[in-house]
Write an enzyme that holds these catalytic residues in place. Sequence first.
Site, mmCIF file in Angstrom:
data_model
loop_
_atom_site.group_PDB
_atom_site.id
_atom_site.type_symbol
_atom_site.label_atom_id
_atom_site.label_comp_id
_atom_site.label_asym_id
_atom_site.label_seq_id
_atom_site.Cartn_x
_atom_site.Cartn_y
_atom_site.Cartn_z
ATOM 1 N N HIS A 470 0.804 -1.218 0.000
ATOM 2 C CA HIS A 470 0.000 0.000 0.000
ATOM 3 C C HIS A 470 0.845 1.280 0.000
ATOM 4 O O HIS A 470 0.604 2.184 0.804
ATOM 5 C CB HIS A 470 -0.933 0.019 1.228
ATOM 6 N N PRO A 471 1.831 1.415 -0.883
ATOM 7 C CA PRO A 471 2.618 2.648 -0.886
ATOM 8 C C PRO A 471 1.767 3.837 -1.331
ATOM 9 O O PRO A 471 1.015 3.735 -2.304
ATOM 10 C CB PRO A 471 3.735 2.359 -1.902
#
Length: 550
Positions: A470-471
């Site tokens: 989930h960057p």
Amino acid sequence: MSDSFDYVIVGGGSAGCVVAARLSEDPKVSVCLLEAGGPDSNVLIHAPAGVAAILPTKICNWAYETVPQKGLNGRRGYQPRGKTLGGSSSINAMLYVRGHRSDYDHWASLGNAGWSYADVLPCFKRAENNEEFGDSEYHGRGGPLNVKQLSYKTSLSDAFLAACAAHGLPRIADCNGPDQFGSFLYQVTHLKGERCSAAKAYLTPNLGRPNLKIVTHAHTTRVLFDDAQRACGVAYTQGGQAVEVKARREVVLSAGAFGSPQLLMLSGIGPGNQLQRHGIAVRHDSAGVGRNLQDHIDYAQSWRTHTEREAFGFSARGSVALTRAIFEWRRQRTGPITSTFCEGGAFFRSSPDVTVPDLQLIFVIGMVDDHNRKMHLGHGISCHVDAIHPRSRGEVTLASADPIAAPLIDPNFLGDERDLQVLLAGAKLQQAIIESAPFDGFRGKPLYPVQRDDAALIADIRARADTQYHPVGTCKMGPASDAMAVVDEQLRVRGVQGLRVVDASIMPTITGGNTNAPTIMIGEKAADLMRGVLQDDRAMKGAVDEPCDA
Ligand SMILES: Cc1cc2nc3c(=O)[nH]c(=O)nc-3n(C[C@H](O)[C@H](O)[C@H](O)COP(=O)(O)OP(=O)(O)OC[C@H]3O[C@@H](n4cnc5c(N)ncnc54)[C@H](O)[C@@H]3O)c2cc1C
């Protein structure tokens, strides 16, 4: 169609598909969508269980690596990202999670007008066709993104829910409803037994639009500007050929949390000293480009199971079951191939003084080791725990001025000691849940020894933890007073004209949960903002506009 469009959108991922589809609803507007990957034709995308094969490979996947992570014993992390139409929504685990309402209220409190929970809820609802909860206070019906209860569920997740309840995590019906705290079965982005990616939801039904051109295998290399600092198109390479496409109104970067900051920097927008080091002329010195990288650090534990019937795995019996399952899915789009593997979940707090859940569990009906890059014979289960409000901040920087080279990705996992303490608290509950009575009938030996004391558990976290994929945050949205803000609250890039960033990179702080639904919401919101501008613009020129049917 000419090589000149009203809008050029770079990146056909979760957000890019939404913006392309929403803008091209107006037949008077022409849109060109450029995607570095190919069309989403691989069956492994559409068969939900195909995620297990895509995750560890380069199939439709950029498969990036991070720089060595100090907090992870100097290991390089893995960063899969979708490289096809649909982007990461074509390779993700399909869990539909919005995060906590306070995530958005926090964005608004930072000076981003229009991004509070009350403001963004209509965008979530408009995106959605929720088969279970649609047409309610929290959910929508009739939107492009199909959301439903698990297509395939085992009794293992009943044990998970019972174990969670016994550990103070009551069952809730909907983790995207009034309260996030508790345990639940995930909802998934599936449609009729297939993955419902952003491409499937937003592009596939609209491929016939004459005003929407989709160009695949088009790797954008930089944004083009006119003399007035206005973005007027982009340059890309396709099959070794250099191509340019012009944008009459705006260029939109939707290349994701790694691609969008990289493209800004390649176009001269970024930290001046870094650009100069790579010989790139500075167009706008923007210190925040690539900074503020946030991601969910994840620690997984796996146990072998006595049952081969429900848990996925490798065995003679498993192979026969898999073959049967493939035929079933091909015939009628049902059965184990419609599994996302992740069935149950929970949101909880690391300590009583924490007000909003800062930990998430994901219960998986298979053994997962090193993103499936290490395979094990036999069947099993896993439980992931994630610190969902991390304090660590990393960055994306250029490795070189070569636009085809991967950027340097430094999530700085566990750089802030507090993340480690939160994850430690979560890991203890994770272990207690799987080791409790409801699992007694299934649970075999752990894949890795279960660590009992804090020092040993911390050592195991540092040895095995990595991303939950989930960057976000590398082109953060913020007010003019924030020197690190890359875009304003309308997602317009500061310092130039005619350029927006619309994807997960604009999040000022990461949402407490998986990030696909929030990114699709960002696409919906951006389309509103852009159509508003379009209408104002036309009104000024005296044009008559049809009402926007958003
Ligand atoms: C393995 C995995 C599992 C996940 N599981 C979940 C989940 O279960 N639930 C959930 O909510 N979220 C999940 N996520 C996260 C979620 O999918 C992402 O947060 C979301 O898709 C990000 O959307 P985006 O639009 O920012 O970027 P992306 O969807 O990654 O889109 C970026 C697009 O831009 C393209 N691109 C990049 N550079 C260029 C260039 N130079 N030129 C042209 N095109 C370019 C890429 O190929 C890509 O198609 C997962 C992600 C991964 C990778």
